[in-house]
Design an enzyme around this catalytic site. Sequence first.
Site, PDB file in Angstrom:
ATOM      1  N   ILE A 634      55.666  46.643  29.356  1.00 48.78           N
ATOM      2  CA  ILE A 634      55.155  46.368  28.005  1.00 48.78           C
ATOM      3  C   ILE A 634      53.637  46.424  27.940  1.00 48.78           C
ATOM      4  CG2 ILE A 634      57.147  44.990  27.344  1.00 48.78           C
ATOM      5  CD1 ILE A 634      55.539  42.483  27.948  1.00 48.78           C
ATOM      6  N   GLU A 641      50.915  46.276  36.317  1.00 47.01           N
ATOM      7  CA  GLU A 641      51.681  46.371  35.084  1.00 47.01           C
ATOM      8  C   GLU A 641      52.168  45.000  34.620  1.00 47.01           C
ATOM      9  OE1 GLU A 641      53.619  50.819  35.522  1.00 47.01           O
ATOM     10  OE2 GLU A 641      54.739  49.106  36.280  1.00 47.01           O
ATOM     11  N   LYS A 660      53.966  39.680  35.498  1.00 50.25           N
ATOM     12  CA  LYS A 660      52.769  40.406  35.906  1.00 50.25           C
ATOM     13  C   LYS A 660      52.963  40.851  37.349  1.00 50.25           C
ATOM     14  CE  LYS A 660      49.394  38.011  32.962  1.00 50.25           C
ATOM     15  NZ  LYS A 660      48.121  37.252  32.939  1.00 50.25           N
ATOM     16  N   ASP A 753      37.140  31.551  27.992  1.00 51.33           N
ATOM     17  CA  ASP A 753      37.486  32.813  27.319  1.00 51.33           C
ATOM     18  C   ASP A 753      38.474  32.546  26.187  1.00 51.33           C
ATOM     19  OD1 ASP A 753      37.449  35.477  26.748  1.00 51.33           O
ATOM     20  OD2 ASP A 753      38.787  36.075  28.368  1.00 51.33           O
TER      21      ASP A 753
END
EC number: 2.7.10.1
Length: 993
Positions: A634, A641, A660, A753
């Site tokens: 995805i 990936e 992950k 973040d």
Amino acid sequence: MAGARPPPGLLPLLAPLLLPLLLPAGCWALEETLMDTKWVTSELAWTSHPESGWEEVSGYDEAMNPIRTYQVCNVRESSQNNWLRTGFIWRREVQRVYVELKFTVRDCNSIPNIPGSCKETFNLFYYEADSDVASASSPFWMENPYVKVDTIAPDESFSRLDAGRVNTKVRSFGPLSKAGFYLAFQDQGACMSLISVRAFYKKCASTTAGFALFPETLTGAEPTSLVIAPGTCIANAVEVSVPLKLYCNGDGEWMVPVGACTCATGHEPAAKESQCRACPPGSYKAKQGEGPCLPCPPNSRTTSPAASICTCHNNFYRADSDSADSACTTVPSPPRGVISNVNETSLILEWSEPRDLGGRDDLLYNVICKKCRGSSGAGGPATCSRCDDNVEFVPRQLGLTERRVHISHLLAHTRYTFEVQAVNGVSGKSPLPPRYAAVNITTNQAAPSEVPTLHLHSSSGSSLTLSWAPPERPNGVILDYEMKYFEKSKGIASTVTSQKNSVQLDGLQPDARYVVQVRARTVAGYGQYSHPAEFETTSERGSGAQQLQEQLPLIVGSTVAGFVFMVVVVVIALVCLRKQRHGPDAEYTEKLQQYIAPGMKVYIDPFTYEDPNEAVREFAKEIDVSCVKIEEVIGAGEFGEVCRGRLKLPGRREVFVAIKTLKVGYTERQRRDFLSEASIMGQFDHPNIIRLEGVVTKSRPVMILTEFMENCALDSFLRLNDGQFTVIQLVGMLRGIAAGMKYLSEMNYVHRDLAARNILVNSNLVCKVSDFGLSRFLEDDPSDPTYTSSLGGKIPIRWTAPEAIAYRKFTSASDVWSYGIVMWEVMSYGERPYWDMSNQDVINAVEQDYRLPPPMDCPTALHQLMLDCWVRDRNLRPKFSQIVNTLDKLIRNAASLKVTASAPSGMSQPLLDRTVPDYTTFTTVGDWLDAIKMGRYKESFVGAGFASFDLVAQMTAEDLLRIGVTLAGHQKKILCSIQDMRLQMNQTLPVQV
């Protein structure tokens, strides 16, 4: 197996129509093709291995143009390894190549009776060479020497005979260094058709931007590379900042402009800012910039193009202080109606304004005094000369703004001529003298002026001997002087007359103080008495004791001053000795200790472990790979990936998970950094924090498993559903994010973040904080303008607090700033903060106290909460616990969310300037000075009597200078704030009834 062919009925599916795919090109991007099979009608003759694998066939696209394709469908046999290699492709000096693949893939589930080895993916490789050296057996058909680019998976596969769907994928690789390359495709058991292959590279097209020309530029070796393209100013433009350059990014788009050009004086922008056109005659442009040419101001002209200033007509001028866009003006006409009123040796002059002011508003008057001698009748002309300096003009002689002047100290029985000149700012430019109106007067007989000073020659117990200077203007012959004196304590006056300018007063009381005045007399009478002067007689005991008494204060003062000086010297010596005993490192000898309350769970940084694997074992659960099933890719992350899959643990129901994966060929540091996020997530347990399911570290690939969030990232989710939610729903999302951040701050964890892209949303619209991979430590390299982290990522400028950008001070307070930006993103449905402003412009705007305006239909209470989060002083920002409480109150009181800001939203609204404080919010002048950071002058304001806002609002620059504000910058800041205060007072004046 040799001679193997696809099952019957599959071949027709492998040659579907080629559907055109129109993709919007990036701004200014150009694509240059190296190879494109779409336009090849003859055989491609690519090399395949084994020969029974890939097969070249002919077909037609939707326009019935012949095309050449390759297909493979050996799905009946296991362990397939079919390779296909293109011909040699010349590189053309580019460093990064893009490959566009169009292909179809059949769904394995639609093929009956096939083994489990059937796949729906294939692999893309490349091989570099300096010439066409490949053969059927060389290089070897395997990864290394071939370099893998990616595993290609279809977006859609087909199952029916008439439903073939074309997939288009684009991949890139580089950097390339040799003369050319081959492309290779590996099939491991798929039923597919490779319809077309296009190899191309990107470059930034030549462009004109900011009145500068930038040449065509190739992209760099990496997708993130920025290639510098030097620029040159277009004709009739000048550089305003250097160096002049533009960056070409990996997508062939121009970005990050540095330096700029602008049209020179006498030229204006034209052709959408790609030309600088000369101003036509009759117009001008005084300053370089992007402004247009303007018609010449009144009384001026130009006769040639490209004029930077218009010259004045004859007898018209510009003052030195006038700008080039000011109208030319002329000198004023003479004053009118001069009236004189003589009183003995003084007079008053009055006059009216000139008929013509010359087109200016800086009119002033000069009064010229001339003393004339000689007959005014038929006996001959009078001779006039400038008056002496002792003539007094009130308020002044030159530069008068009033139309009235009082002149005194003239001589008696003397003829004078007074010229009243009218001047303005251009009178000095005219070759002619100022125009004036004159009046002649003759003074009358007058009494003498007052005696200037009195002097004491000697004193005794019963007498005073005094003298004085004659009057400055006797106005005739002095006949005598009259002196008036009296004992100060009694006030009974006596007089004495003297023919000379001295006198001795006898019969006085000893040790008494007397007040004395004197005046002169002429035939016109007595003049004014002099100013009172005081003199004292001596005591009968003599003057020795008196002298000692007079000197006693001096002796005592000198003694005290000497003692104070000695004390100051001793104190300075002690301070110097103390500094010598304390070395420069003394301030670092004490360390702060953090005390943690019993029972409180505190975040532990995994990077503090000597062995990072120990942190993983402590905080993350190891999952057997047999419990994990990967379903589809995805996305892609920094380390590999991102997939969707299922997790089935013993005794628990099967759940969807996000997986992950760590890419093949990782380094030990990459593995440590990859698993550090799991070590961080594993310490958190909160409904608004993404949940870690576990890790797979004992098999390959290494995986991190988290709960699956159906709606993905919050920013893209909001953009897809623009305007679909109620305000209560949006506030509920914000409340969830704030609750998660409250939990993190209580654990002493700083996210660094926080942004909408790092908030995930599930099917129930529950928002959860994620992405804990940003490094906790930043490299201390102040020369690096991008502030890169140890993982190579850049600080997100638009979401980061100013102290974190400038000093790298990351705290929960800096997370609060970022949360305010997230609030703005949510209420604007995923709009980009600060729109298309550059990062440097954002930094500058925030530094100047500009803030984001409210989004469209944003409740005022929510925007005020955003502004509270964006307070410059981090200690004044709300805590996350306070933010949660505020949002809870707003949710309970839904009516408060109906009050919205009236200003428009989006890029049409400028940033809000937060620097102008409302003086009504301060109780004292000192509070106001603190707010504008001028608190150092509080005592000066109070000491000078400026203790109320009404008085402060009337202050001028002279007042500031008088109370000690000498710095020009501080004067400007205070005066600007006073101006704002006056405007606020005018807006809030009460109505009188």
